[in-house]
Design an enzyme around this catalytic site. Structure first.
Site, mmCIF file in Angstrom:
data_model
loop_
_atom_site.group_PDB
_atom_site.id
_atom_site.type_symbol
_atom_site.label_atom_id
_atom_site.label_comp_id
_atom_site.label_asym_id
_atom_site.label_seq_id
_atom_site.Cartn_x
_atom_site.Cartn_y
_atom_site.Cartn_z
ATOM 1 N NE ARG A 114 49.803 2.498 36.542
ATOM 2 C CZ ARG A 114 49.399 3.618 37.128
ATOM 3 N NH1 ARG A 114 50.072 4.754 36.932
ATOM 4 N NH2 ARG A 114 48.327 3.615 37.907
ATOM 5 N NE ARG A 137 50.207 11.773 35.900
ATOM 6 C CZ ARG A 137 50.686 10.821 36.683
ATOM 7 N NH1 ARG A 137 50.513 9.552 36.375
ATOM 8 N NH2 ARG A 137 51.336 11.121 37.784
#
Length: 295
Positions: A114, A137
């Site tokens: 990513r 997260r």
């Protein structure tokens, strides 16, 4: 746990008795460093394989993108289930898309894949590490530690958090990881009875697709320490396979490769993956160096 409960429900519907053995792994416990620095994705499966080996568990349910490309001797992938959405998701409380982020915005991800793909799309962004389970997260994002984070769409959807997705990246922009969105079930290779019991859960199209994707990564020596993407799509018996490799230091351009072929067997799928890996290398991608021989 969602994955295990999902498989449990499917097997129970077919008349099997299934008990869950809840476990945590080193991959769950080591959260202050990126996976590429502490041993890779195999950290998520080792404890489960030990439980299989000792007979404490009979099957292990994995997110397939977390399964190393080579299983240890004595273990086998008995089943690959129908794939959920394989794409990456853009999550942000204040911004509608990656393009809407201001210059220099902070985006969280610990995936090297990513990272290089985000840098190719927006070189101005600050990419910062992000570890922990999904709730952790999202909490860090909501606390303002990041302007946005990138997560697998499949995980958000499975946990009923699809509303957190502000935008979904199309593979042309953010190519998924090999096996992303698919569940694999691992067993001891001598348990043909379990292979037979799991056969009704398998999805052949998904299995062939992820076999090609994983073959790319295997040929490149791939793990989470390699910024590599591979994603396949089936159309009328033909598998199109796309892959990308990037340089985390930003010195080399993103390398892309694409090929398609009729695929009906695992051998054909893996051959397509090997061909793609070769094209990546010819384009300048660097595979992992072979391990030094033991003294």
């Amino acid at each position: 746990m969602w994955q295990a409960e999902h498989v449990q429900a499917l097997l129970q519907a077919r008349g099997h008795t299934v008990q869950l053995l809840g476990m945590t792994t080193k991959g769950d416990q080591i959260l202050d460093r990126s996976l590429s620095k502490v041993g890779g994705k195999g950290l998520f499966v080792k404890e489960l394989e030990t439980a299989l080996e000792e007979g404490r568990a009979h099957i292990a349910v994995h997110s397939l993108k977390d399964v190393p490309m080579e299983l240890p001797p004595g273990f086998a992938l008995a089943c690959v289930m129908e794939r959920e959405d394989p794409r990456d998701a853009f999550v942000s409380p204040a911004h509608a898309s990656l393009a809407a982020l201001p210059q220099g915005a902070v985006v969280g991800t610990s995936s090297l894949r990513r990272q290089v793909l985000l840098q190719a799309l927006r070189p101005d962004l600050r990419i910062e590490p992000l570890r922990g389970n999904l709730d952790t997260r999202l909490r860090k994002l909501d606390e303002g530690q990041y302007d946005a984070i990138v997560l697998a769409a499949a995980g958000l959807k499975r946990l009923g958090l699809e509303s957190r997705i502000r935008a979904t990246f199309e593979p042309a922009d953010m190519l998924p990881a090999a096996g992303q969105g698919a569940l694999g079930i691992e067993v001891r290779s001598d348990r043909q009875d379990l292979v037979d019991a799991l056969a009704p859960l398998a999805d052949q199209t998904t299995w062939l697709t992820v076999a090609a994707e994983r073959a790319v990564s295997r040929a490149m020596g791939g793990s989470c320490s390699m910024p590599l993407a591979a994603h396949g799509t089936f159309t009328s018996g033909t598998l199109q396979l796309d892959a990308a490799w990037g340089d985390t230091e930003g010195r080399l351009p993103l390398v892309r490769a694409q090929a398609s072929a009729p695929v009906t067997t695992l051998a054909q799928a893996e051959a397509l993956g090997l061909a793609i890996a070769q094209r990546l290398r010819e384009g300048g991608a660097r595979g992992a160096e072979p391990a030094a021989p033991q003294a």
